[in-house]
Design an enzyme around this catalytic site. Sequence first.
Site, PDB file in Angstrom:
ATOM      1  N   ASN A  49       2.936   9.800  12.830  1.00 35.37           N
ATOM      2  CA  ASN A  49       2.606   9.988  11.405  1.00 35.37           C
ATOM      3  C   ASN A  49       2.144   8.663  10.821  1.00 35.37           C
ATOM      4  OD1 ASN A  49       5.745  10.160  11.607  1.00 35.37           O
ATOM      5  ND2 ASN A  49       5.552   9.729   9.459  1.00 35.37           N
ATOM      6  N   ASP A  50       2.690   8.184   9.742  1.00 37.94           N
ATOM      7  CA  ASP A  50       2.092   7.092   8.952  1.00 37.94           C
ATOM      8  C   ASP A  50       1.580   5.886   9.757  1.00 37.94           C
ATOM      9  OD1 ASP A  50       3.643   8.723   7.377  1.00 37.94           O
ATOM     10  OD2 ASP A  50       4.880   7.123   6.568  1.00 37.94           O
ATOM     11  N   GLN A  66       4.090   5.321  12.934  1.00 38.55           N
ATOM     12  CA  GLN A  66       5.307   6.109  13.108  1.00 38.55           C
ATOM     13  C   GLN A  66       5.126   6.964  14.353  1.00 38.55           C
ATOM     14  OE1 GLN A  66       8.341   6.470  10.575  1.00 38.55           O
ATOM     15  NE2 GLN A  66       7.553   4.489  11.209  1.00 38.55           N
ATOM     16  N   ARG A 177      12.507   3.296   0.670  1.00 37.80           N
ATOM     17  CA  ARG A 177      11.822   2.986   1.927  1.00 37.80           C
ATOM     18  C   ARG A 177      10.373   2.554   1.781  1.00 37.80           C
ATOM     19  NH1 ARG A 177      12.889   8.638   2.105  1.00 37.80           N
ATOM     20  NH2 ARG A 177      11.028   9.894   1.782  1.00 37.80           N
ATOM     21  N   ASP A 178       9.794   2.228   2.934  1.00 34.60           N
ATOM     22  CA  ASP A 178       8.364   1.969   3.135  1.00 34.60           C
ATOM     23  C   ASP A 178       7.898   0.663   2.475  1.00 34.60           C
ATOM     24  OD1 ASP A 178       8.649   4.462   4.258  1.00 34.60           O
ATOM     25  OD2 ASP A 178       7.647   5.545   2.641  1.00 34.60           O
ATOM     26  N   GLU A 229       6.342   7.875  -1.804  1.00 34.99           N
ATOM     27  CA  GLU A 229       6.474   7.212  -0.505  1.00 34.99           C
ATOM     28  C   GLU A 229       5.319   6.218  -0.312  1.00 34.99           C
ATOM     29  OE1 GLU A 229       8.537  10.564   2.281  1.00 34.99           O
ATOM     30  OE2 GLU A 229       6.398  10.798   2.098  1.00 34.99           O
ATOM     31  N   TRP A 311       2.307  17.082   5.633  1.00 28.96           N
ATOM     32  CA  TRP A 311       3.653  17.488   6.061  1.00 28.96           C
ATOM     33  C   TRP A 311       3.853  18.997   6.030  1.00 28.96           C
ATOM     34  CZ3 TRP A 311       6.139  14.823   9.217  1.00 28.96           C
ATOM     35  CH2 TRP A 311       6.212  13.431   9.125  1.00 28.96           C
TER      36      TRP A 311
END
Length: 503
Positions: A49-50, A66, A177-178, A229, A311
Amino acid sequence: MVKKLALVLLAFPFLSYGQKGTTVAKKQSNNLENYRPAYHFSPKKGWMNDPNGLVYLDGEYHLFFQHNPHKPVWGPMHWGHAISTDLIHWKEQPIALFPDSLGTIFSGSAVIDKDNTAGFGKDALVAIYTNHSHEIEDKKTGLHQTQSIAYSLDKGQTWTKYKGNPVIANPGIWDFRDPKVLWHKETGQWIMALATKQSITFYGSKDLKAWSKLSEFGAGIGAHGGVWECPDLIRFNTSEGERWVLLVSINPGGPNTGSATQYFVGAFDGHMFTTDQKDTRWMDYGPDNYAGVTFSNTGDRNLLIGWMSNWEYANQVPTPTWRSGNTIVRELGLAKDGAGWILTSKPVSELSRGSKSVLKPKQIKVNKTVDLSEFIAKLGNTFDGSFALDKLVEFKVELSNDDGDHLVFGFDKKKNEYYIDRSKAGETNFSDKFVLRPVAPRIAMATGSDVRFLLDRNSIELFADKGKVNMSALFFAKKPFTNLVVQSNERVTLKDFNVKRVN
Ligand code: FRU
């Protein structure tokens, strides 16, 4: 978002796939490889993912991502790694960061510490990421996400985690996060933008180790239909001086449902981000561009990569041995249109380097179908198309094959919106969340249209009006498209039609 349930449920299609007889499985997996992008990065196997830790160092662009190397569904997150020298061709590398006693490795960024502020060494490559502890999450304390750092002195091949991790403990916020970090020269400090539930919190640090909270942004502004996010704070030099853009990915709550990235144009003084923007704006209206962030250390060029999925269905797309590719690398800009600044995205110029049109301009006329078979036989569904129209008219472009698949995109003049129609462009029934006809409002004021469309096996990326509107969308047609037609009922001149191969 934490996708544990999805993970359990979605492991099953993979298992049943593995149980099929070898011949069938092999044949099937060859077919499935047809969906693999040719000039966009995708992991050889497993899940992605990211994009994380995008950074330029000594002639190489590093893409971390990710990654669940064990299964093609979201799971224990690692940082995968790939390198490119031209932003188009990527070479996958050994995994960079593995889960540790503080948790799995969620999204984050990387910087070059030119002045050795952290003491790891001059020009150390430092990664700043979220540790996600699934054990603590189970206790429901809300303390499961913390921020940590690691460094590499050999260009990202081997990493040492900092002994003092985590560098930011969790203050009791569930979604915490992130971290995206940049150097702010005017105040001589590192700035971190961190997603904190429904806001972005800014932190400052002199050494990447000790961080203090500076400010928080987001209450009462922008879209809040889902969790915030993957922020990014980006500096632009415009004709009217410096402007800053804050990117915030949100899931769900995007304009075509599910995941999308909104942006705010404003100012940043080393402490606070402020904006007088009132409306919600999306960096990409398509359903398949999420968690996009920019590279560090690329001077004035702001280069972004997004994860080309959503997602809502990312774990179910019909590519069961690997999952997800990235968007093309895009150069971001700010363009004045009417009263305000609009964030523009264009494919990086590296994509067009040395590529020639495979069609003669005379072959392309409005309402005349062009046979692409000769060219497609060599290249599959991969090309870089573009054209301009001298007037703003209703038009549609249809790509089709003899399997009956049609991928359509165009402009609906009455509604003043662009659209991509993937309802008949191959497999759609793997998820009822796969939006069939995403739309995007036209923002530009100009009287003509210019359109660029990148096709790469299972994806289309549309850039219109000099990058002011763009849409990225996946589709799953088993066979390449062999026919192309631009249709319009109005009198209009088609200019500069190009279909280029990507080298
Ligand atoms: C965004 C995201 C991030 C998180 C990562 C986990 O897609 O949910 O917020 O760090 O994915 O894989």
